[in-house]
Design a protein around this motif. Structure first.
Motif, PDB file in Angstrom:
ATOM      1  N   ALA A   1      65.504   9.066 -33.734  1.00  0.00           N
ATOM      2  CA  ALA A   1      65.420   8.891 -35.187  1.00  0.00           C
ATOM      3  C   ALA A   1      63.993   8.556 -35.581  1.00  0.00           C
ATOM      4  N   ALA A   2      63.538   9.130 -36.685  1.00  0.00           N
ATOM      5  CA  ALA A   2      62.189   8.881 -37.195  1.00  0.00           C
ATOM      6  C   ALA A   2      62.303   8.350 -38.624  1.00  0.00           C
ATOM      7  N   GLU A   3      61.428   8.801 -39.515  1.00  0.00           N
ATOM      8  CA  GLU A   3      61.353   8.199 -40.832  1.00  0.00           C
ATOM      9  C   GLU A   3      62.503   8.625 -41.755  1.00  0.00           C
ATOM     10  N   VAL A   4      62.732   7.799 -42.758  1.00  0.00           N
ATOM     11  CA  VAL A   4      63.640   8.112 -43.858  1.00  0.00           C
ATOM     12  C   VAL A   4      62.793   8.479 -45.070  1.00  0.00           C
ATOM     13  N   THR A   5      63.147   9.581 -45.739  1.00  0.00           N
ATOM     14  CA  THR A   5      62.474   9.987 -46.962  1.00  0.00           C
ATOM     15  C   THR A   5      63.506  10.120 -48.078  1.00  0.00           C
ATOM     16  N   THR A   6      63.041  10.220 -49.311  1.00  0.00           N
ATOM     17  CA  THR A   6      63.932  10.218 -50.468  1.00  0.00           C
ATOM     18  C   THR A   6      63.674  11.431 -51.349  1.00  0.00           C
ATOM     19  N   ALA A   7      64.708  12.226 -51.592  1.00  0.00           N
ATOM     20  CA  ALA A   7      64.634  13.334 -52.538  1.00  0.00           C
ATOM     21  C   ALA A   7      64.716  12.770 -53.951  1.00  0.00           C
ATOM     22  N   MET A   8      63.796  13.212 -54.820  1.00  0.00           N
ATOM     23  CA  MET A   8      63.709  12.651 -56.170  1.00  0.00           C
ATOM     24  C   MET A   8      63.557  13.768 -57.198  1.00  0.00           C
ATOM     25  N   VAL A   9      63.883  13.428 -58.446  1.00  0.00           N
ATOM     26  CA  VAL A   9      63.749  14.378 -59.539  1.00  0.00           C
ATOM     27  C   VAL A   9      63.219  13.662 -60.773  1.00  0.00           C
ATOM     28  N   LEU A  10      62.456  14.387 -61.559  1.00  0.00           N
ATOM     29  CA  LEU A  10      61.976  13.913 -62.860  1.00  0.00           C
ATOM     30  C   LEU A  10      62.356  14.944 -63.913  1.00  0.00           C
ATOM     31  N   GLU A  11      63.031  14.516 -64.954  1.00  0.00           N
ATOM     32  CA  GLU A  11      63.221  15.366 -66.121  1.00  0.00           C
ATOM     33  C   GLU A  11      61.903  15.379 -66.890  1.00  0.00           C
ATOM     34  N   GLN A  12      61.349  16.557 -67.119  1.00  0.00           N
ATOM     35  CA  GLN A  12      60.019  16.648 -67.716  1.00  0.00           C
ATOM     36  C   GLN A  12      59.957  15.995 -69.107  1.00  0.00           C
ATOM     37  N   SER A  13      61.091  15.892 -69.766  1.00  0.00           N
ATOM     38  CA  SER A  13      61.115  15.223 -71.067  1.00  0.00           C
ATOM     39  C   SER A  13      60.847  13.731 -70.944  1.00  0.00           C
ATOM     40  N   HIS A  14      60.910  13.196 -69.699  1.00  0.00           N
ATOM     41  CA  HIS A  14      60.675  11.772 -69.473  1.00  0.00           C
ATOM     42  C   HIS A  14      59.270  11.484 -68.950  1.00  0.00           C
ATOM     43  N   LEU A  15      58.372  12.448 -69.084  1.00  0.00           N
ATOM     44  CA  LEU A  15      57.019  12.270 -68.578  1.00  0.00           C
ATOM     45  C   LEU A  15      56.366  11.011 -69.139  1.00  0.00           C
ATOM     46  N   VAL A  16      55.729  10.258 -68.260  1.00  0.00           N
ATOM     47  CA  VAL A  16      54.946   9.101 -68.691  1.00  0.00           C
ATOM     48  C   VAL A  16      53.694   9.608 -69.417  1.00  0.00           C
ATOM     49  N   PRO A  17      53.307   8.994 -70.541  1.00  0.00           N
ATOM     50  CA  PRO A  17      52.067   9.406 -71.207  1.00  0.00           C
ATOM     51  C   PRO A  17      50.900   9.393 -70.225  1.00  0.00           C
ATOM     52  N   PRO A  18      50.055  10.429 -70.262  1.00  0.00           N
ATOM     53  CA  PRO A  18      49.003  10.538 -69.250  1.00  0.00           C
ATOM     54  C   PRO A  18      47.972   9.422 -69.337  1.00  0.00           C
TER      55      PRO A  18
ATOM     56  N   ALA B   1      59.843  11.894 -51.209  1.00  0.00           N
ATOM     57  CA  ALA B   1      58.965  10.729 -51.168  1.00  0.00           C
ATOM     58  C   ALA B   1      59.093   9.977 -49.856  1.00  0.00           C
ATOM     59  N   SER B   2      57.952   9.569 -49.307  1.00  0.00           N
ATOM     60  CA  SER B   2      57.959   8.621 -48.204  1.00  0.00           C
ATOM     61  C   SER B   2      58.300   7.235 -48.742  1.00  0.00           C
ATOM     62  N   THR B   3      58.612   6.319 -47.833  1.00  0.00           N
ATOM     63  CA  THR B   3      58.891   4.947 -48.258  1.00  0.00           C
ATOM     64  C   THR B   3      57.696   4.364 -48.997  1.00  0.00           C
ATOM     65  N   GLN B   4      56.480   4.676 -48.513  1.00  0.00           N
ATOM     66  CA  GLN B   4      55.276   4.140 -49.152  1.00  0.00           C
ATOM     67  C   GLN B   4      55.058   4.719 -50.550  1.00  0.00           C
ATOM     68  N   GLY B   5      55.516   5.963 -50.772  1.00  0.00           N
ATOM     69  CA  GLY B   5      55.280   6.597 -52.057  1.00  0.00           C
ATOM     70  C   GLY B   5      56.293   6.258 -53.128  1.00  0.00           C
ATOM     71  N   LEU B   6      57.412   5.640 -52.753  1.00  0.00           N
ATOM     72  CA  LEU B   6      58.483   5.394 -53.722  1.00  0.00           C
ATOM     73  C   LEU B   6      58.025   4.604 -54.949  1.00  0.00           C
TER      74      LEU B   6
ATOM     75  N   ASP C   1      68.867  10.408 -49.745  1.00  0.00           N
ATOM     76  CA  ASP C   1      67.905  10.171 -48.668  1.00  0.00           C
ATOM     77  C   ASP C   1      68.060  11.213 -47.580  1.00  0.00           C
ATOM     78  N   TYR C   2      66.953  11.449 -46.879  1.00  0.00           N
ATOM     79  CA  TYR C   2      66.929  12.262 -45.671  1.00  0.00           C
ATOM     80  C   TYR C   2      66.612  11.359 -44.483  1.00  0.00           C
ATOM     81  N   GLN C   3      67.220  11.654 -43.340  1.00  0.00           N
ATOM     82  CA  GLN C   3      66.859  11.011 -42.080  1.00  0.00           C
ATOM     83  C   GLN C   3      66.271  12.072 -41.154  1.00  0.00           C
ATOM     84  N   SER C   4      65.085  11.793 -40.624  1.00  0.00           N
ATOM     85  CA  SER C   4      64.456  12.724 -39.696  1.00  0.00           C
ATOM     86  C   SER C   4      64.754  12.341 -38.252  1.00  0.00           C
ATOM     87  N   PHE C   5      64.875  13.362 -37.412  1.00  0.00           N
ATOM     88  CA  PHE C   5      64.992  13.202 -35.968  1.00  0.00           C
ATOM     89  C   PHE C   5      63.930  14.087 -35.325  1.00  0.00           C
TER      90      PHE C   5
END
Length: 274
Positions: A100-117, A230-235, A248-252
């Protein structure tokens, strides 16, 4: 054309994922809607990696085919498995020498929820097809060896030459490229990959500004959603930008094996292309 909005988000996520990896890998085999295998660099040992992703759909008979491919190669292998499929595959992968290796996270953003730049006149953000600058922050951020980085850059250059919908962004400050990423588009859906910032330039908001610019570009191309892994550090960064978790994804991983006798050993490229 946009995908049918009635499609569930995990399915759309897997569609953008498959498009990106198929575009940037040497060979690709779609076992079924759930299991896909990719060979990163055909015949470029030790830089070739068998990369298998197991998604959220039914695995069916494709599991047996996947395990046959694994048993038939001595290559370095990474298997990335949807959280709901891990328990069904953990034991057999362990028996085959995986860890077993790292755990990563699949994520989504609705573009209508964009943070102001975030506005910063001291940085320059570019969309480029000249990938030397784009590659430099990735190599530094992910501790890639020079030859491995060169191979990765070449894979992206081949994808551009083939007309794949990849967009490479860089952010520069004080005359130096500090951060880079890749945006891909698939059937009107956007995806981010390769988000990297020089180690000595982190904590200055560069990745945030670059991601916001890429998301605005995706909107200009008609995207209503953007996906990423996303990696754990990027969350924390992605949550700040209003991305939400899908699963989540689990890598092997299993390193390369000593070459066995030719008996029973498969021609992996032929199998992936079959």
């Amino acid at each position: 054309m946009h995908a049918d909005v009635a499609c569930d988000l995990p399915m759309l996520y897997h569609r953008t994922e498959d498009h990106y990896f198929a575009a940037t890998c040497s060979l690709h085999r779609r076992h079924n809607a759930c299991i896909n295998a990719y060979l990163t660099d055909e015949a470029l040992d030790p830089f070739n990696l068998l990369f298998i992703r197991v998604g959220s759909g039914p695995m069916g008979d494709a599991v047996a085919a996947m395990l046959d491919v694994i048993r038939g190669t001595t290559l370095d292998i990474r298997v990335v498995i949807h959280e709901e499929k891990v328990e069904g595959l953990r034991d057999v992968l362990t028996e085959l020498g995986f860890q077993a290796a790292e755990v990563t996270t699949a994520m989504v953003l609705e573009q209508s929820h964009l943070v102001p730049p975030t506005s910063d006149s001291a940085v320059q953000i570019s969309l480029t097809q000249h990938l030397d600058d784009w590659a430099a922050p990735l190599g530094n951020a992910f501790s890639m060896l020079p030859e491995g980085l060169a191979r990765y850059q070449a894979r992206h250059e081949r994808a551009l030459e083939a007309g794949e919908a990849l967009y490479h962004f860089t952010l520069s400050s004080e005359g130096q490229v500090r951060s880079s990423l890749t945006l891909s588009m698939c059937d009107g859906e956007a995806r981010l990959n390769d988000v990297g910032t020089l180690m000595d330039s982190r904590g200055r908001g560069y990745a945030t500004q670059l991601i916001q610019a890429a998301l605005r570009h995706a909107t200009s191309l008609g995207a209503e959603r953007c996906f990423l892994e996303a990696s754990t550090q990027g969350l924390p960064l992605y949550r700040t930008l209003r991305f939400t978790r899908l699963f989540d994804y689990q890598s092997f991983v299993r390193g390369p094996l000593a070459a066995p006798s030719s008996e029973g050993h498969f021609d992996l490229p032929a199998i992936l292309e079959s």
